[in-house]
Design a protein around this motif. Structure first.
Motif, mmCIF file in Angstrom:
data_model
loop_
_atom_site.group_PDB
_atom_site.id
_atom_site.type_symbol
_atom_site.label_atom_id
_atom_site.label_comp_id
_atom_site.label_asym_id
_atom_site.label_seq_id
_atom_site.Cartn_x
_atom_site.Cartn_y
_atom_site.Cartn_z
ATOM 1 N N LEU A 92 0.833 -1.212 0.000
ATOM 2 C CA LEU A 92 0.000 0.000 0.000
ATOM 3 C C LEU A 92 0.863 1.255 0.000
ATOM 4 O O LEU A 92 0.505 2.267 -0.615
ATOM 5 C CB LEU A 92 -0.930 -0.017 1.216
ATOM 6 N N THR A 99 -3.194 -0.219 -4.911
ATOM 7 C CA THR A 99 -4.485 0.132 -4.322
ATOM 8 C C THR A 99 -4.975 -1.035 -3.460
ATOM 9 O O THR A 99 -4.448 -2.153 -3.544
ATOM 10 C CB THR A 99 -5.530 0.407 -5.420
ATOM 11 N N ILE A 100 -6.015 -0.782 -2.679
ATOM 12 C CA ILE A 100 -6.601 -1.848 -1.858
ATOM 13 C C ILE A 100 -7.073 -2.993 -2.745
ATOM 14 O O ILE A 100 -6.813 -4.167 -2.459
ATOM 15 C CB ILE A 100 -7.778 -1.296 -1.019
ATOM 16 N N ASN A 101 -7.734 -2.680 -3.845
ATOM 17 C CA ASN A 101 -8.257 -3.730 -4.719
ATOM 18 C C ASN A 101 -7.156 -4.504 -5.431
ATOM 19 O O ASN A 101 -7.328 -5.689 -5.742
ATOM 20 C CB ASN A 101 -9.243 -3.150 -5.732
ATOM 21 N N LYS A 124 -5.986 -6.958 -2.813
ATOM 22 C CA LYS A 124 -7.014 -8.006 -2.730
ATOM 23 C C LYS A 124 -6.872 -8.993 -3.883
ATOM 24 O O LYS A 124 -7.013 -10.208 -3.705
ATOM 25 C CB LYS A 124 -8.419 -7.384 -2.782
ATOM 26 N N LEU A 179 -5.077 -8.538 5.450
ATOM 27 C CA LEU A 179 -5.335 -7.252 4.792
ATOM 28 C C LEU A 179 -6.374 -6.452 5.563
ATOM 29 O O LEU A 179 -6.217 -5.235 5.762
ATOM 30 C CB LEU A 179 -5.820 -7.499 3.355
ATOM 31 N N LYS A 180 -7.414 -7.116 6.015
ATOM 32 C CA LYS A 180 -8.465 -6.444 6.784
ATOM 33 C C LYS A 180 -7.887 -5.805 8.048
ATOM 34 O O LYS A 180 -8.201 -4.655 8.386
ATOM 35 C CB LYS A 180 -9.546 -7.470 7.149
ATOM 36 N N LEU A 234 -5.684 -2.724 7.091
ATOM 37 C CA LEU A 234 -6.488 -1.557 6.704
ATOM 38 C C LEU A 234 -7.097 -0.875 7.929
ATOM 39 O O LEU A 234 -7.143 0.359 8.008
ATOM 40 C CB LEU A 234 -7.586 -1.972 5.727
ATOM 41 N N ARG A 247 -4.293 1.041 9.653
ATOM 42 C CA ARG A 247 -3.924 2.239 8.896
ATOM 43 C C ARG A 247 -4.992 3.324 9.035
ATOM 44 O O ARG A 247 -4.670 4.513 9.150
ATOM 45 C CB ARG A 247 -3.700 1.874 7.422
ATOM 46 N N GLN A 248 -6.248 2.928 9.030
ATOM 47 C CA GLN A 248 -7.330 3.902 9.220
ATOM 48 C C GLN A 248 -7.242 4.554 10.596
ATOM 49 O O GLN A 248 -7.476 5.757 10.742
ATOM 50 C CB GLN A 248 -8.683 3.203 9.040
ATOM 51 N N ASP A 307 -6.203 4.971 2.181
ATOM 52 C CA ASP A 307 -5.676 4.282 1.006
ATOM 53 C C ASP A 307 -6.672 4.332 -0.146
ATOM 54 O O ASP A 307 -7.887 4.314 0.062
ATOM 55 C CB ASP A 307 -5.364 2.822 1.344
ATOM 56 N N ILE A 361 -8.912 2.966 -2.971
ATOM 57 C CA ILE A 361 -9.623 1.689 -3.143
ATOM 58 C C ILE A 361 -9.249 1.042 -4.467
ATOM 59 O O ILE A 361 -8.982 -0.155 -4.534
ATOM 60 C CB ILE A 361 -11.144 1.896 -3.052
#
Length: 295
Positions: free
Chosen positions: A113, A118-120, A123, A145-146, A149, A152-153, A159, A161
């Protein structure tokens, strides 16, 4: 004469000491340069997550922390043959596939990241591993990953998406799978059918429908990144050499360079060890020789 001998002996000791001190200074200087270079690269890629790993080793094995910084980040990550985004995609794929390195996977999801994925896209790399190392490893990767994220939030990091994959559920999956596999190698569908249609036609069907129609056809991760992920994962796993050979060939077919694939192998010395990297390099060498001969 006696005093002269003592004087010569003393000068000899001093000279030897000076030489040793000079050598030690030179060694420390070299080490320091690699360490500083590696430390800067570690901070650039993994940030606070990477620093915490090194900090956690201080009490038990500071030498291990030093080797990680000097070799992994000072020697390997500073090489220019493969960009940082590609390197971190390769590492996320390899660690997901290996399935036994959850803390390190979280560090490198952070790294992916941080270096432009990107997040996707992350994924997608993890989802792709369901084909090569199974659904349990992909589930564990998604959970990692969950967690990343969420952390990080909580630190105020927002990040991107990224693109959502195009829906292909209304398309003939078998036909789509054949098309996707043929993009990698125009003869591979025929080879697959010739090898397994009589013995296990279901394997052919599921390989094409799931591996290539459901997964490889998804368009939110570029084809080069897909092959980088696959080559890294199969190298790290070390138990699928014919499949690694096919995907090295496929990678070259869709635009990966010899240098980029060599860099993936060197990167794997850090994560799955030198034997897997040596085996990977040997397969790359074999592929290049066969392509030169027109096989």
């Amino acid at each position: 004469m006696k005093y002269l001998s003592i004087l010569i002996f003393t000068l000899f000791i001093l000279a030897s000491g000076y030489g040793q001190t000079k050598n030690l200074t030179k060694m420390n200087s070299t080490k320091s340069e690699r360490f500083e270079r590696g430390w800067e690269k570690l901070k650039e890629i993994d940030g606070e997550a990477g620093e915490k790993v090194i900090e956690s080793l201080k009490d038990i094995s500071p030498d291990l922390g030093t080797f990680i910084i000097e070799y992994a980040f000072g020697d390997i990550y500073t090489r220019n043959g493969l960009d940082l985004k590609s390197k971190e995609i390769a590492v996320v794929a390899a660690l997901t596939a290996m399935g036994n390195t959850q803390p390190q996977l979280k560090v490198h999801i952070n790294g992916a990241l941080n270096t432009g994925s990107t997040i996707n896209e992350v994924k997608e790399v993890i989802l792709q591993m369901s084909v090569y190392s199974g659904f349990p490893s992909a589930i564990n990767g998604m959970n990692a990953l969950k967690e990343v994220l969420k952390e990080r939030q909580e630190h105020g990091i927002k990040d991107e998406i990224g693109k959502t994959a195009t829906d292909t559920t209304q398309i003939n999956r078998l036909k789509l799978g054949e098309q996707e596999l043929s993009k990698l190698d125009s003869l591979q569908v025929e080879r697959l059918k010739n090898a397994y249609n009589d013995f296990s036609p279901e394997l052919v069907k599921f390989t094409l429908e799931y591996g290539y129609a459901d997964i490889f056809s998804r368009d939110n991760l570029g084809p080069k990144y897909k092959q980088i992920s696959t080559i890294a994962a199969l190298t790290a796993l070390g138990n699928a050499q014919p499949q690694l050979k096919f995907h090295i060939n496929a990678g070259l077919n869709i635009g990966l360079t010899e240098t980029e694939i060599k860099e993936i192998m060197l990167l794997m010395t850090v994560y799955s060890g030198f034997p897997s990297a040596i085996n990977g390099i040997n397969i790359l060498k074999e592929v290049l020789e066969e392509r030169k001969e027109g096989k």
